[in-house]
Design an enzyme around this catalytic site. Sequence first.
Site, PDB file in Angstrom:
ATOM      1  N   ASP A  28       0.842  -1.194   0.000  1.00 58.44           N
ATOM      2  CA  ASP A  28       0.000   0.000   0.000  1.00 58.44           C
ATOM      3  C   ASP A  28       0.879   1.247   0.000  1.00 58.44           C
ATOM      4  OD1 ASP A  28      -3.046   0.597   0.437  1.00 58.44           O
ATOM      5  OD2 ASP A  28      -1.978   2.045   1.677  1.00 58.44           O
TER       6      ASP A  28
ATOM      7  N   GLU B 105       1.099   0.199  -5.001  1.00 62.06           N
ATOM      8  CA  GLU B 105       0.617   1.494  -5.475  1.00 62.06           C
ATOM      9  C   GLU B 105       1.817   2.409  -5.698  1.00 62.06           C
ATOM     10  OE1 GLU B 105      -3.697   1.893  -3.285  1.00 62.06           O
ATOM     11  OE2 GLU B 105      -1.924   2.477  -2.133  1.00 62.06           O
TER      12      GLU B 105
END
Length: 337
Positions: free
Chosen positions: A19, A48
């Site tokens: 993340d 990400e």
Amino acid sequence: VESMLHWAEEYHLDGFRVDLMGIHDIETMNAVSKALHAYDPHIFIYGEGWKAGDSPLPDDQLALKANTSQLNSIAVFSDEMRDAIKGHVFTPDAAGFISGQKGLKESVKFGVVAATAHDQVLLDSVNYSDIAWSPRPAQTIIYASCHDNHTLWDRLTISRPEASEADKIRMHKLALTMVLTSQGVPFLHAGSDFLRTKYGVENSFASPDSINQIDWSRKAEYIDVYHYVQELIKLRKAHPAFRMRTAADIQANLRFLPTEDPLLVAYTLDGAATGDDWSRILVIFNGADQAQTFELPENDWQSIVEDGQVSAIGLRKYSGGKTEVAPNSALILRKLN
């Protein structure tokens, strides 16, 4: 590094999603990759490629999307393709290509080639990137939705409230067709193959199970969509033309065909050059709410995907010339001779 290796060694995890990977530095992420792949070379790492705010490190040291070429065996989400498909992620009522929004053709093409360099993609017209940031398709995650923000079905309900359920199903099928036939690594949000809903809740981290749980009764209700996605997955696995391994292969063997309409994207895949049983494949995406005419190259063709149906053995035969592509749908054909 030690924590992720522990999860792999003790709990046998074979994949890791990072993340906000963009807040980590490139050196650390490469150390993670080295340690995990030394333990198991098949472990898949992706994340990400953006950050939530400022960092004390300069951008050129961070594991950002723009720096993917410096990451070793780590894949990154393509938000360009995500928002080209369904609309800007933080503008819930914004439409995307699948729901009739013009101006996204180059962003769709950028996603089709998995953010790799391609001479037919106009980078200055791509939504979030002006560089081909991916060095190879295995480092690009192609997706339309994930656990964050609205589900794809909820997004269509909000952005196209006047559309019938049947029309939204067409758009939904088109979105997943684009994901599963583009180059790169396809990513499906759990339950999207039967129109998962969170009943309009966008950020459901604090919501109860009634919102976040997968409603398995929808699988029976929308079994046609489930089988459609199931067959698309089989199609992708069976045909290497949909999953080329290098940017050079994509550049050489995926060629876009001219289309004047901003909601029509078409391209061919050279199956013969990629070891595919099908010598040539033609893919057409129509994001418009009405049928569009496309001039097929002069060959004998057989449709494999057409108007929300898919069949590996073929649906209809064509002999070139003008044909209609159904609204909000994909038409995929293979050359017969």
